[in-house]
Design a protein around this motif. Structure first.
Motif, PDB file in Angstrom:
ATOM      1  N   ASN A  45       0.830  -1.204   0.000  1.00 25.67           N
ATOM      2  CA  ASN A  45       0.000   0.000   0.000  1.00 25.67           C
ATOM      3  C   ASN A  45       0.867   1.258   0.000  1.00 25.67           C
ATOM      4  O   ASN A  45       2.010   1.246   0.463  1.00 25.67           O
ATOM      5  CB  ASN A  45      -0.917   0.008   1.225  1.00 25.67           C
ATOM      6  N   VAL A  46       0.318   2.351  -0.509  1.00 24.20           N
ATOM      7  CA  VAL A  46       1.052   3.618  -0.557  1.00 24.20           C
ATOM      8  C   VAL A  46       1.478   4.022   0.848  1.00 24.20           C
ATOM      9  O   VAL A  46       0.685   3.983   1.791  1.00 24.20           O
ATOM     10  CB  VAL A  46       0.180   4.721  -1.198  1.00 24.20           C
ATOM     11  N   GLY A  47       2.745   4.403   0.990  1.00 21.60           N
ATOM     12  CA  GLY A  47       3.284   4.791   2.283  1.00 21.60           C
ATOM     13  C   GLY A  47       3.869   3.645   3.080  1.00 21.60           C
ATOM     14  O   GLY A  47       4.504   3.874   4.119  1.00 21.60           O
ATOM     15  N   GLU A  48       3.682   2.429   2.638  1.00 20.73           N
ATOM     16  CA  GLU A  48       4.194   1.269   3.362  1.00 20.73           C
ATOM     17  C   GLU A  48       5.713   1.209   3.264  1.00 20.73           C
ATOM     18  O   GLU A  48       6.292   1.461   2.209  1.00 20.73           O
ATOM     19  CB  GLU A  48       3.572  -0.005   2.779  1.00 20.73           C
ATOM     20  N   ARG A  49       6.364   0.837   4.376  1.00 17.54           N
ATOM     21  CA  ARG A  49       7.824   0.697   4.411  1.00 17.54           C
ATOM     22  C   ARG A  49       8.161  -0.644   5.059  1.00 17.54           C
ATOM     23  O   ARG A  49       7.528  -1.057   6.019  1.00 17.54           O
ATOM     24  CB  ARG A  49       8.460   1.827   5.216  1.00 17.54           C
ATOM     25  N   GLU A  74      17.734  -5.052   2.683  1.00 18.52           N
ATOM     26  CA  GLU A  74      16.909  -4.287   1.752  1.00 18.52           C
ATOM     27  C   GLU A  74      15.942  -3.361   2.493  1.00 18.52           C
ATOM     28  O   GLU A  74      15.446  -3.711   3.572  1.00 18.52           O
ATOM     29  CB  GLU A  74      16.099  -5.232   0.855  1.00 18.52           C
ATOM     30  N   ILE A  75      15.678  -2.234   1.892  1.00 17.80           N
ATOM     31  CA  ILE A  75      14.642  -1.312   2.345  1.00 17.80           C
ATOM     32  C   ILE A  75      13.640  -1.149   1.205  1.00 17.80           C
ATOM     33  O   ILE A  75      14.022  -0.836   0.075  1.00 17.80           O
ATOM     34  CB  ILE A  75      15.208   0.064   2.735  1.00 17.80           C
ATOM     35  N   GLU A  76      12.354  -1.357   1.505  1.00 18.85           N
ATOM     36  CA  GLU A  76      11.309  -1.264   0.488  1.00 18.85           C
ATOM     37  C   GLU A  76      10.339  -0.144   0.853  1.00 18.85           C
ATOM     38  O   GLU A  76       9.938  -0.017   2.010  1.00 18.85           O
ATOM     39  CB  GLU A  76      10.530  -2.584   0.388  1.00 18.85           C
ATOM     40  N   VAL A  77       9.947   0.653  -0.147  1.00 15.70           N
ATOM     41  CA  VAL A  77       8.952   1.716   0.056  1.00 15.70           C
ATOM     42  C   VAL A  77       7.981   1.698  -1.114  1.00 15.70           C
ATOM     43  O   VAL A  77       8.313   1.265  -2.224  1.00 15.70           O
ATOM     44  CB  VAL A  77       9.622   3.106   0.176  1.00 15.70           C
ATOM     45  N   VAL A  78       6.751   2.163  -0.844  1.00 12.38           N
ATOM     46  CA  VAL A  78       5.710   2.265  -1.879  1.00 12.38           C
ATOM     47  C   VAL A  78       5.320   3.738  -1.963  1.00 12.38           C
ATOM     48  O   VAL A  78       4.432   4.199  -1.251  1.00 12.38           O
ATOM     49  CB  VAL A  78       4.497   1.385  -1.541  1.00 12.38           C
ATOM     50  N   LEU A  80       4.006   5.466  -4.597  1.00 15.32           N
ATOM     51  CA  LEU A  80       2.857   5.748  -5.445  1.00 15.32           C
ATOM     52  C   LEU A  80       1.989   4.508  -5.568  1.00 15.32           C
ATOM     53  O   LEU A  80       2.470   3.380  -5.377  1.00 15.32           O
ATOM     54  CB  LEU A  80       3.316   6.191  -6.841  1.00 15.32           C
ATOM     55  N   PRO A  81       0.717   4.662  -5.910  1.00 12.09           N
ATOM     56  CA  PRO A  81      -0.125   3.477  -6.105  1.00 12.09           C
ATOM     57  C   PRO A  81       0.462   2.555  -7.175  1.00 12.09           C
ATOM     58  O   PRO A  81       0.895   3.000  -8.241  1.00 12.09           O
ATOM     59  CB  PRO A  81      -1.469   4.077  -6.563  1.00 12.09           C
ATOM     60  N   ASN A  82       0.520   1.267  -6.843  1.00 11.41           N
ATOM     61  CA  ASN A  82       0.970   0.224  -7.775  1.00 11.41           C
ATOM     62  C   ASN A  82       2.451   0.302  -8.138  1.00 11.41           C
ATOM     63  O   ASN A  82       2.894  -0.342  -9.095  1.00 11.41           O
ATOM     64  CB  ASN A  82       0.142   0.238  -9.063  1.00 11.41           C
ATOM     65  N   PHE A  83       3.244   1.092  -7.397  1.00 10.55           N
ATOM     66  CA  PHE A  83       4.666   1.237  -7.712  1.00 10.55           C
ATOM     67  C   PHE A  83       5.497   1.064  -6.453  1.00 10.55           C
ATOM     68  O   PHE A  83       5.251   1.719  -5.442  1.00 10.55           O
ATOM     69  CB  PHE A  83       4.941   2.612  -8.323  1.00 10.55           C
ATOM     70  N   ARG A  84       6.507   0.163  -6.527  1.00  8.46           N
ATOM     71  CA  ARG A  84       7.343  -0.138  -5.365  1.00  8.46           C
ATOM     72  C   ARG A  84       8.814   0.014  -5.721  1.00  8.46           C
ATOM     73  O   ARG A  84       9.244  -0.333  -6.826  1.00  8.46           O
ATOM     74  CB  ARG A  84       7.106  -1.576  -4.894  1.00  8.46           C
ATOM     75  N   VAL A  85       9.592   0.554  -4.766  1.00  7.82           N
ATOM     76  CA  VAL A  85      11.029   0.742  -4.930  1.00  7.82           C
ATOM     77  C   VAL A  85      11.748   0.002  -3.801  1.00  7.82           C
ATOM     78  O   VAL A  85      11.326   0.065  -2.642  1.00  7.82           O
ATOM     79  CB  VAL A  85      11.403   2.239  -4.893  1.00  7.82           C
ATOM     80  N   GLU A  86      12.834  -0.679  -4.161  1.00  2.74           N
ATOM     81  CA  GLU A  86      13.615  -1.405  -3.162  1.00  2.74           C
ATOM     82  C   GLU A  86      15.097  -1.134  -3.394  1.00  2.74           C
ATOM     83  O   GLU A  86      15.594  -1.256  -4.513  1.00  2.74           O
ATOM     84  CB  GLU A  86      13.342  -2.899  -3.266  1.00  2.74           C
ATOM     85  N   LEU A  87      15.811  -0.764  -2.320  1.00  2.00           N
ATOM     86  CA  LEU A  87      17.248  -0.578  -2.353  1.00  2.00           C
ATOM     87  C   LEU A  87      17.899  -1.665  -1.511  1.00  2.00           C
ATOM     88  O   LEU A  87      17.428  -1.967  -0.409  1.00  2.00           O
ATOM     89  CB  LEU A  87      17.632   0.800  -1.805  1.00  2.00           C
ATOM     90  N   GLY A  88      18.996  -2.253  -2.028  1.00  2.00           N
ATOM     91  CA  GLY A  88      19.627  -3.347  -1.309  1.00  2.00           C
ATOM     92  C   GLY A  88      21.140  -3.285  -1.371  1.00  2.00           C
ATOM     93  O   GLY A  88      21.727  -2.726  -2.301  1.00  2.00           O
ATOM     94  N   ALA A  89      21.791  -3.876  -0.357  1.00  2.00           N
ATOM     95  CA  ALA A  89      23.240  -4.030  -0.321  1.00  2.00           C
ATOM     96  C   ALA A  89      23.541  -5.470   0.074  1.00  2.00           C
ATOM     97  O   ALA A  89      22.865  -6.043   0.941  1.00  2.00           O
ATOM     98  CB  ALA A  89      23.875  -3.068   0.675  1.00  2.00           C
TER      99      ALA A  89
END
Length: 289
Positions: A45-49, A74-78, A80-89
């Motif tokens: 959901n939007v705003g989810e971390r 990894e850190i995951e954030v949402v 925008l609706p239907n769009f997810r970004v994840e950064l990882g090391a």
């Protein structure tokens, strides 16, 4: 092999017994994290971390001793609706002795970083099935297979589909995969380009309100060059997967796969241990915050 499968079943049974009884099953499934080596179409959901750790092990080659572990944070954030970004090391551990065409190596290193982007095209609740496209870009300083130093860049493109077969009880998923890779090794100064295509299928059923059990089957073909040039080999992996909702905010996924069949190019072997490993295992822990 039998011992590994038995330990997997025991671990799942113990977690199922210890998981809090108060955890409720959601209406339907949230497929974002329930699979091991595959992905679902849900993106949150939007705003989810979320914070997530993923440990992947690869074991067994054509000879000698081969063990490789990757641990990714990894850190995951949402946003925008239907769009997810994840950064990882990622950090990696290699223990290699006597494996043909791979130098002996025992080392622990920082491996690299990744960016995972996902966009959901179809929501399973409004369409016959869910549909999501994903692109994971990664840059590494350590080769994930050999542990050799260099510069490695690649992208994994995935088209994910899933559908509830029985509401709130059984779910199935399909992934179609394309992975172009480029590497330049530090010691020899050699450059390599390769590409892999694959298809993966998974099915899970709810055995308890907070526990899902099932399996995954994945088929890969590897080629020289990023444009699917000369054929190098193929492999089929099968194995069990378990998902446990530990609490309202935390979760655990376990998956193990063995190479059931494979063949390197120009060989009559029944396994491809040149391009792929004999066993793969994955443990994922995540928490919402």
């Amino acid at each position: 092999m039998r011992g590994g499968a038995r330990r997997f079943r025991v671990a799942v049974a113990c977690m199922a017994a210890l998981a809090p009884a108060c955890v409720r099953a959601e209406e339907g499934f949230d497929t974002e994290h329930i699979f091991g080596f595959m992905i679902g179409t849900d993106i949150g959901n939007v705003g989810e971390r979320e914070f997530q750790t993923q440990t992947t092990g690869s074991f067994g080659k054509g000879g000698g001793t081969y063990r490789a572990l990757e641990h990714e944070v990894e850190i995951e954030v949402v946003p925008l609706p239907n769009f997810r970004v994840e950064l990882g090391a990622t950090a990696s551990l290699h223990d290699i002795t006597g494996v043909p065409d791979i130098d002996d190596r025992r080392q622990f290193n920082f491996q690299g970083a990744s960016l995972d982007l996902r966009y959901r095209l179809l929501n399973r609740e409004q369409a016959p099935f869910g549909l999501t496209v994903a692109a994971e870009l990664h840059g590494n300083r350590i080769d994930e297979t050999s542990g050799a130093k260099g510069r490695m860049y690649g992208t994994e493109f995935t088209l994910a589909l899933d559908r509830e077969l029985v509401p709130n009880f059984a779910i199935a998923a399909l992934n179609l995969i394309y992975q172009p890779e480029w590497a330049r090794f530090e010691m020899a100064g050699l450059s390599e380009k390769s590409s892999t295509i694959g298809a993966a299928f998974a099915g899970l059923v709810r055995v308890r309100p907070n526990v899902l059990l099932g399996g995954e089957m994945r088929y890969f073909r590897q080629y020289e060059g990023i444009g699917l040039g000369e054929f190098s080999g193929q492999a089929l992996f099968v194995g069990p997967t378990a998902y446990v909702q530990l609490s309202e905010r935390s979760r655990l996924t376990l998956s193990w796969s063995m190479q059931a069949w494979g063949r390197p190019a120009g060989s009559s072997a029944h396994l491809d241990l040149v391009n792929f490993e004999r066993h793969q295992a994955r443990l994922v822990f995540g928490v919402n915050f």
